[in-house]
Scaffold this motif. Sequence first.
Motif, PDB file in Angstrom:
ATOM      1  N   ASP A  46       0.843  -1.198   0.000  1.00 46.18           N
ATOM      2  CA  ASP A  46       0.000   0.000   0.000  1.00 46.18           C
ATOM      3  C   ASP A  46       0.881   1.252   0.000  1.00 46.18           C
ATOM      4  O   ASP A  46       1.127   1.854   1.047  1.00 46.18           O
ATOM      5  CB  ASP A  46      -0.920  -0.003   1.214  1.00 46.18           C
ATOM      6  N   PRO A  47       1.363   1.653  -1.193  1.00 47.83           N
ATOM      7  CA  PRO A  47       2.257   2.804  -1.274  1.00 47.83           C
ATOM      8  C   PRO A  47       1.672   4.087  -0.671  1.00 47.83           C
ATOM      9  O   PRO A  47       2.377   4.839  -0.004  1.00 47.83           O
ATOM     10  CB  PRO A  47       2.509   2.975  -2.770  1.00 47.83           C
ATOM     11  N   ASP A  48       0.382   4.334  -0.895  1.00 46.14           N
ATOM     12  CA  ASP A  48      -0.230   5.559  -0.366  1.00 46.14           C
ATOM     13  C   ASP A  48      -0.210   5.587   1.159  1.00 46.14           C
ATOM     14  O   ASP A  48       0.144   6.605   1.767  1.00 46.14           O
ATOM     15  CB  ASP A  48      -1.667   5.719  -0.870  1.00 46.14           C
ATOM     16  N   ALA A  49      -0.568   4.487   1.764  1.00 42.10           N
ATOM     17  CA  ALA A  49      -0.570   4.426   3.231  1.00 42.10           C
ATOM     18  C   ALA A  49       0.850   4.581   3.761  1.00 42.10           C
ATOM     19  O   ALA A  49       1.070   5.248   4.783  1.00 42.10           O
ATOM     20  CB  ALA A  49      -1.175   3.106   3.713  1.00 42.10           C
ATOM     21  N   ILE A  61       4.468  12.586  -2.997  1.00 45.09           N
ATOM     22  CA  ILE A  61       3.646  11.408  -3.296  1.00 45.09           C
ATOM     23  C   ILE A  61       3.471  11.253  -4.804  1.00 45.09           C
ATOM     24  O   ILE A  61       3.573  10.143  -5.342  1.00 45.09           O
ATOM     25  CB  ILE A  61       2.281  11.484  -2.579  1.00 45.09           C
ATOM     26  N   LYS A  62       3.254  12.360  -5.500  1.00 47.45           N
ATOM     27  CA  LYS A  62       3.114  12.318  -6.959  1.00 47.45           C
ATOM     28  C   LYS A  62       4.399  11.773  -7.586  1.00 47.45           C
ATOM     29  O   LYS A  62       4.346  10.924  -8.489  1.00 47.45           O
ATOM     30  CB  LYS A  62       2.809  13.715  -7.497  1.00 47.45           C
ATOM     31  N   ALA A  63       5.543  12.241  -7.118  1.00 48.11           N
ATOM     32  CA  ALA A  63       6.821  11.762  -7.655  1.00 48.11           C
ATOM     33  C   ALA A  63       7.014  10.274  -7.363  1.00 48.11           C
ATOM     34  O   ALA A  63       7.534   9.535  -8.203  1.00 48.11           O
ATOM     35  CB  ALA A  63       7.975  12.581  -7.090  1.00 48.11           C
ATOM     36  N   ILE A  64       6.579   9.816  -6.191  1.00 43.09           N
ATOM     37  CA  ILE A  64       6.646   8.383  -5.862  1.00 43.09           C
ATOM     38  C   ILE A  64       5.778   7.601  -6.843  1.00 43.09           C
ATOM     39  O   ILE A  64       6.222   6.608  -7.424  1.00 43.09           O
ATOM     40  CB  ILE A  64       6.212   8.115  -4.400  1.00 43.09           C
ATOM     41  N   HIS A  65       4.547   8.053  -7.044  1.00 44.50           N
ATOM     42  CA  HIS A  65       3.635   7.361  -7.965  1.00 44.50           C
ATOM     43  C   HIS A  65       4.186   7.319  -9.382  1.00 44.50           C
ATOM     44  O   HIS A  65       4.045   6.314 -10.081  1.00 44.50           O
ATOM     45  CB  HIS A  65       2.258   8.039  -7.987  1.00 44.50           C
ATOM     46  N   GLU A  66       4.819   8.418  -9.795  1.00 47.51           N
ATOM     47  CA  GLU A  66       5.338   8.511 -11.162  1.00 47.51           C
ATOM     48  C   GLU A  66       6.727   7.896 -11.295  1.00 47.51           C
ATOM     49  O   GLU A  66       7.290   7.895 -12.390  1.00 47.51           O
ATOM     50  CB  GLU A  66       5.363   9.977 -11.607  1.00 47.51           C
TER      51      GLU A  66
END
Length: 120
Positions: A46-49, A61-66
């Motif tokens: 669960d990357p977001d958590a 968080i955006k950079a992590i997702h991308e």
Amino acid sequence: MSQNDPSQPIPGTYLFNGQMAKKGYGLNKMCFSFNEQSARDEFIRDPDAYCTKFGLNEKQIKAIHERNIIGLLQEGGSIYYVAKFAGLLKLNMQDIGAIQSGQSLEAFKEMLEKRGSGEI
């Protein structure tokens, strides 16, 4: 950034000073946690958590997702800690060097070989 910008003394690099350390504290703490397999497993589940657990901001968080290594450096990431995140992506330091220099991995390796042989 302009070529005369003192915050970027070498093109393709990002100054990591006290201000950036403060900005990236949670990000770097999270990346450091990836030394432990249990942390890597938790992040993958669960990357977001996991990002929330360390108090990352929206841009981080955006950079992590991308999977945006440069974005993480711009958001206060220290290359030493961001490299731990890059490892989750199966990237090594040569991959990161290529990303930072805007070259293909092959071109970056060739440049390193030339420098090592004294050709450059």
